[in-house]
Each structure stands twice: as C-alpha cells, then as structure tokens.
Scaffold this motif. Structure first.
Motif, PDB file in Angstrom:
ATOM      1  N   VAL A   7      15.499  62.606  37.845  1.00 51.98           N
ATOM      2  CA  VAL A   7      15.774  62.094  39.187  1.00 51.98           C
ATOM      3  C   VAL A   7      17.215  61.607  39.240  1.00 51.98           C
ATOM      4  O   VAL A   7      17.680  60.903  38.340  1.00 51.98           O
ATOM      5  CB  VAL A   7      14.813  60.938  39.553  1.00 51.98           C
ATOM      6  CG1 VAL A   7      15.221  60.290  40.875  1.00 51.98           C
ATOM      7  CG2 VAL A   7      13.375  61.456  39.646  1.00 51.98           C
ATOM      8  N   GLU A   8      17.897  61.992  40.300  1.00 55.35           N
ATOM      9  CA  GLU A   8      19.278  61.568  40.503  1.00 55.35           C
ATOM     10  C   GLU A   8      19.339  60.599  41.680  1.00 55.35           C
ATOM     11  O   GLU A   8      18.582  60.732  42.641  1.00 55.35           O
ATOM     12  CB  GLU A   8      20.169  62.780  40.765  1.00 55.35           C
ATOM     13  CG  GLU A   8      20.176  63.769  39.602  1.00 55.35           C
ATOM     14  CD  GLU A   8      20.960  65.034  39.921  1.00 55.35           C
ATOM     15  OE1 GLU A   8      21.382  65.199  41.095  1.00 55.35           O
ATOM     16  OE2 GLU A   8      21.148  65.855  39.009  1.00 55.35           O
ATOM     17  N   VAL A   9      20.236  59.629  41.586  1.00 55.43           N
ATOM     18  CA  VAL A   9      20.350  58.577  42.601  1.00 55.43           C
ATOM     19  C   VAL A   9      21.656  58.725  43.367  1.00 55.43           C
ATOM     20  O   VAL A   9      22.726  58.813  42.763  1.00 55.43           O
ATOM     21  CB  VAL A   9      20.289  57.176  41.956  1.00 55.43           C
ATOM     22  CG1 VAL A   9      20.345  56.093  43.033  1.00 55.43           C
ATOM     23  CG2 VAL A   9      19.030  57.030  41.107  1.00 55.43           C
ATOM     24  N   ASP A  10      21.538  58.764  44.682  1.00 57.91           N
ATOM     25  CA  ASP A  10      22.705  58.730  45.557  1.00 57.91           C
ATOM     26  C   ASP A  10      22.791  57.309  46.102  1.00 57.91           C
ATOM     27  O   ASP A  10      22.108  56.957  47.059  1.00 57.91           O
ATOM     28  CB  ASP A  10      22.550  59.743  46.697  1.00 57.91           C
ATOM     29  CG  ASP A  10      23.793  59.823  47.571  1.00 57.91           C
ATOM     30  OD1 ASP A  10      24.569  58.844  47.604  1.00 57.91           O
ATOM     31  OD2 ASP A  10      24.001  60.857  48.230  1.00 57.91           O
ATOM     32  N   GLU A  11      23.619  56.487  45.478  1.00 54.54           N
ATOM     33  CA  GLU A  11      23.673  55.077  45.831  1.00 54.54           C
ATOM     34  C   GLU A  11      24.238  54.856  47.229  1.00 54.54           C
ATOM     35  O   GLU A  11      23.830  53.929  47.933  1.00 54.54           O
ATOM     36  CB  GLU A  11      24.495  54.312  44.791  1.00 54.54           C
ATOM     37  CG  GLU A  11      23.851  54.322  43.410  1.00 54.54           C
ATOM     38  CD  GLU A  11      24.633  53.494  42.409  1.00 54.54           C
ATOM     39  OE1 GLU A  11      25.691  52.953  42.799  1.00 54.54           O
ATOM     40  OE2 GLU A  11      24.175  53.382  41.249  1.00 54.54           O
ATOM     41  N   GLU A  12      25.172  55.689  47.636  1.00 53.19           N
ATOM     42  CA  GLU A  12      25.756  55.524  48.963  1.00 53.19           C
ATOM     43  C   GLU A  12      24.720  55.785  50.058  1.00 53.19           C
ATOM     44  O   GLU A  12      24.640  55.052  51.041  1.00 53.19           O
ATOM     45  CB  GLU A  12      26.950  56.467  49.142  1.00 53.19           C
ATOM     46  CG  GLU A  12      28.142  56.114  48.262  1.00 53.19           C
ATOM     47  CD  GLU A  12      29.338  56.995  48.576  1.00 53.19           C
ATOM     48  OE1 GLU A  12      29.224  57.846  49.489  1.00 53.19           O
ATOM     49  OE2 GLU A  12      30.371  56.838  47.916  1.00 53.19           O
ATOM     50  N   ALA A  13      23.940  56.836  49.885  1.00 52.37           N
ATOM     51  CA  ALA A  13      22.911  57.171  50.883  1.00 52.37           C
ATOM     52  C   ALA A  13      21.597  56.456  50.600  1.00 52.37           C
ATOM     53  O   ALA A  13      20.660  56.530  51.403  1.00 52.37           O
ATOM     54  CB  ALA A  13      22.679  58.680  50.908  1.00 52.37           C
ATOM     55  N   ASP A  14      21.521  55.774  49.445  1.00 50.58           N
ATOM     56  CA  ASP A  14      20.305  55.075  49.029  1.00 50.58           C
ATOM     57  C   ASP A  14      19.115  56.039  49.030  1.00 50.58           C
ATOM     58  O   ASP A  14      18.060  55.763  49.592  1.00 50.58           O
ATOM     59  CB  ASP A  14      20.018  53.890  49.960  1.00 50.58           C
ATOM     60  CG  ASP A  14      18.942  52.960  49.390  1.00 50.58           C
ATOM     61  OD1 ASP A  14      18.785  52.953  48.154  1.00 50.58           O
ATOM     62  OD2 ASP A  14      18.272  52.264  50.171  1.00 50.58           O
ATOM     63  N   GLN A  15      19.317  57.187  48.366  1.00 54.32           N
ATOM     64  CA  GLN A  15      18.278  58.208  48.295  1.00 54.32           C
ATOM     65  C   GLN A  15      18.127  58.718  46.873  1.00 54.32           C
ATOM     66  O   GLN A  15      19.051  58.614  46.049  1.00 54.32           O
ATOM     67  CB  GLN A  15      18.601  59.381  49.227  1.00 54.32           C
ATOM     68  CG  GLN A  15      18.495  59.056  50.701  1.00 54.32           C
ATOM     69  CD  GLN A  15      18.734  60.275  51.566  1.00 54.32           C
ATOM     70  OE1 GLN A  15      19.647  61.055  51.323  1.00 54.32           O
ATOM     71  NE2 GLN A  15      17.906  60.458  52.585  1.00 54.32           N
ATOM     72  N   LEU A  16      16.945  59.272  46.603  1.00 55.61           N
ATOM     73  CA  LEU A  16      16.657  59.866  45.304  1.00 55.61           C
ATOM     74  C   LEU A  16      16.499  61.372  45.470  1.00 55.61           C
ATOM     75  O   LEU A  16      15.960  61.844  46.475  1.00 55.61           O
ATOM     76  CB  LEU A  16      15.367  59.277  44.720  1.00 55.61           C
ATOM     77  CG  LEU A  16      15.334  57.758  44.519  1.00 55.61           C
ATOM     78  CD1 LEU A  16      13.959  57.338  44.024  1.00 55.61           C
ATOM     79  CD2 LEU A  16      16.410  57.321  43.538  1.00 55.61           C
ATOM     80  N   PHE A  17      16.944  62.109  44.468  1.00 57.14           N
ATOM     81  CA  PHE A  17      16.842  63.562  44.493  1.00 57.14           C
ATOM     82  C   PHE A  17      16.383  64.058  43.132  1.00 57.14           C
ATOM     83  O   PHE A  17      16.645  63.433  42.103  1.00 57.14           O
ATOM     84  CB  PHE A  17      18.195  64.213  44.817  1.00 57.14           C
ATOM     85  CG  PHE A  17      18.770  63.803  46.138  1.00 57.14           C
ATOM     86  CD1 PHE A  17      18.445  64.508  47.290  1.00 57.14           C
ATOM     87  CD2 PHE A  17      19.635  62.722  46.231  1.00 57.14           C
ATOM     88  CE1 PHE A  17      18.976  64.138  48.515  1.00 57.14           C
ATOM     89  CE2 PHE A  17      20.169  62.346  47.452  1.00 57.14           C
ATOM     90  CZ  PHE A  17      19.839  63.056  48.594  1.00 57.14           C
TER      91      PHE A  17
END
Length: 277
Positions: free
Chosen positions: A121-131
């Motif tokens: 799982v990767e974290v996009d901290e700016e968008a506060d989303q997980l991918f």
C-alpha cells in the motif's frame, strides 16, 4: 430544490432501500388512509398520496424506522428481503476455533502499517489517500482471474490450502449462491467459516499475492478483507462494485451517535466484499 433535497434520504432509498421497511410502512399508511376515509375520503386520498411520496423519497414514513426496525428484524431467522444467510457471510480473517494462524490481537492499524512497510500500500499524504502498488495490484488481479475460472472444488482446495487449520472443506449451494465452507477439527457448526464464492476468489487471491510479495504469514489473512476495499469490479462477474448501506433491515441499528455502516458490494452477485467502519 433545496427543500426537495432536504426531504429526500438517499441513504435509505435507491440501492440502499430496505424493502421490508418499505412494505411495513406502506401497510401502515394503508391502514391510516382507510381510517381517515371513514371521516373524509378526499382527505384520505391526500394522506395516501403524501404518505406514498414520503416513503418513496425517504424510504420510510413512520418516524425513527431506521432506529427500531433493525432490532425487530434481528429476531427473525433471516431477512426475507435480503436472501443472504446471516451465518454464511464470512472472511478468511474470521479463522476457525482452533486456528493458530490467526492472531486476533493484531489490529487494523498494525496490518496497514505492515502493508505500507512492505510496499503493498502506498500513501499519498497530500491527498490523504491510500493506493495499491501497481506490481501487487497486477499480481492480485492475475490470481483472481485464475481462481474465478477454477471449478468450485479447485477453489475450495485453494481456500483450504490458505487456511491450514481446516480439517475439511466442502461446497454448499444455498438459495442459488455457492459457498466454500471450511470446517475445524471439532466439526461443530460454530467451528466453521463460510465464504461466498466471489469473496473466496478475492481473498484467497490476495493471500497468494501477499505471499509472493514476502508479507509475513501472520498478516496475510488479516489483510485479505481490508484489501478488498480497493476492488473496483467483482472478481466473479466483473460488475462494477457499489457502496451502500449494510445488508439487512435498513442496515444496522442506528442512533444519534452511530452513523449507518457502509459496505462495498456487487449489485449483480449481491455479495458484500468490505465494510467501512
């Protein structure tokens, strides 16, 4: 338009409509309309029309139906308007009574931390989303395609291979739905795990892909159900998944402090893949 939006309750209508509550409310409206008709037929017609509009827009007419209806239906052996057996919807994370491979002390945050550390799982901290990482997602979908094409018996064998504590496995068809049933050593009904076929496909494939990715064994099965929140289509019928209220009479009991629970499900197979707390 703003008044219309205020009256309408999409969380209880459309895909989320509980038909049991709808029928009960329609019957109560009919009784009320008949009672009013004794005094004034024109008023009775108005009551019936306004009440029907309210049920259509809001999902119910009797106040607080979403609060008390789930508790009333809970005493029934099954919900007649949702044909999923309550005891037959499970996950690999449920485990069996003597399943040492499931560490129930591991919480969701620990599972997520492991998936992030291993690059699943990767974290996009700016968008506060997980991918999901693309390599894992690709591998997971390859495994799902293989299992979806497998026979029921082969899928049951693959599921049992993941749940190493299973003493036996079988295929059960209930009301047109296929389930993989795993049995523990005790053979008791309480020592069973039921998985609907699409759920077994998704979760077993997830465990296989996690194994290839080197994720620790104690996390794989616990991570299988949360990973299903990333699914966009059903692995069995390829229908686009939708979010809606949890199956049952208006979902789960509601109160002022508890919001309705949302699930990810296939509208075609009527299978629930994930629960959003």
């Amino acid at each position: 338009m703003s008044t219309f939006r205020t009256i309408k309750r999409p969380e209880y209508t459309g895909e989320n409509r509980c038909w049991l509550c709808t029928v009960v409310n329609v019957l109560l409206l009919g009784i009320a309309s008949i009672a009013v008709a004794v005094v004034s037929p024109p008023v009775a017609v108005a009551v019936a029309a306004l009440g029907a509009a309210g049920i259509w827009l809001r999902g119910y007419l009797v106040p607080y139906t979403p609060e008390f209806a789930p508790r009333l239906v809970a005493v029934l052996p099954r919900d007649p308007f949702h044909d999923e057996p309550r005891a037959e919807a499970g996950s690999l994370a449920d485990g069996l009574a003597d399943d040492a491979a499931i560490d129930r002390s591991v919480d969701g945050e620990a599972v997520l931390a492991t998936l992030v550390e291993t690059g699943i799982v990767e974290v996009d901290e700016e968008a506060d989303q997980l991918f999901l990482s693309r390599p894992f997602e690709r591998r997971w979908h390859e495994e799902m395609a293989d299992l979806a094409a497998a026979s029921d018996r082969d899928l049951a064998d693959a599921t049992a291979a993941v749940v190493t504590e299973a003493a036996d496995r079988s295929i059960v068809t209930s009301r047109g739905r296929t389930h993989v049933v795993l049995e523990g050593e005790s053979g008791a009904a309480t020592d069973e795990t039921w998985l609907q076929r699409p759920v077994a496909v998704a979760e077993v494939a997830a465990v296989r892909a996690l194994t290839d990715a080197g994720v620790p064994q104690e996390v794989r099965r616990l991570a299988a159900e949360p990973l299903c929140t990333f699914l966009e289509t059903c692995p069995e019928c390829e229908e686009e998944l939708v979010e809606g209220a949890e199956h049952g009479c208006c979902g789960t009991p509601r109160s002022a402090t508890r919001a309705p629970r949302t699930v990810l499900r296939c509208p075609s197979c009527r299978v629930q893949f994930a629960l959003f707390e």
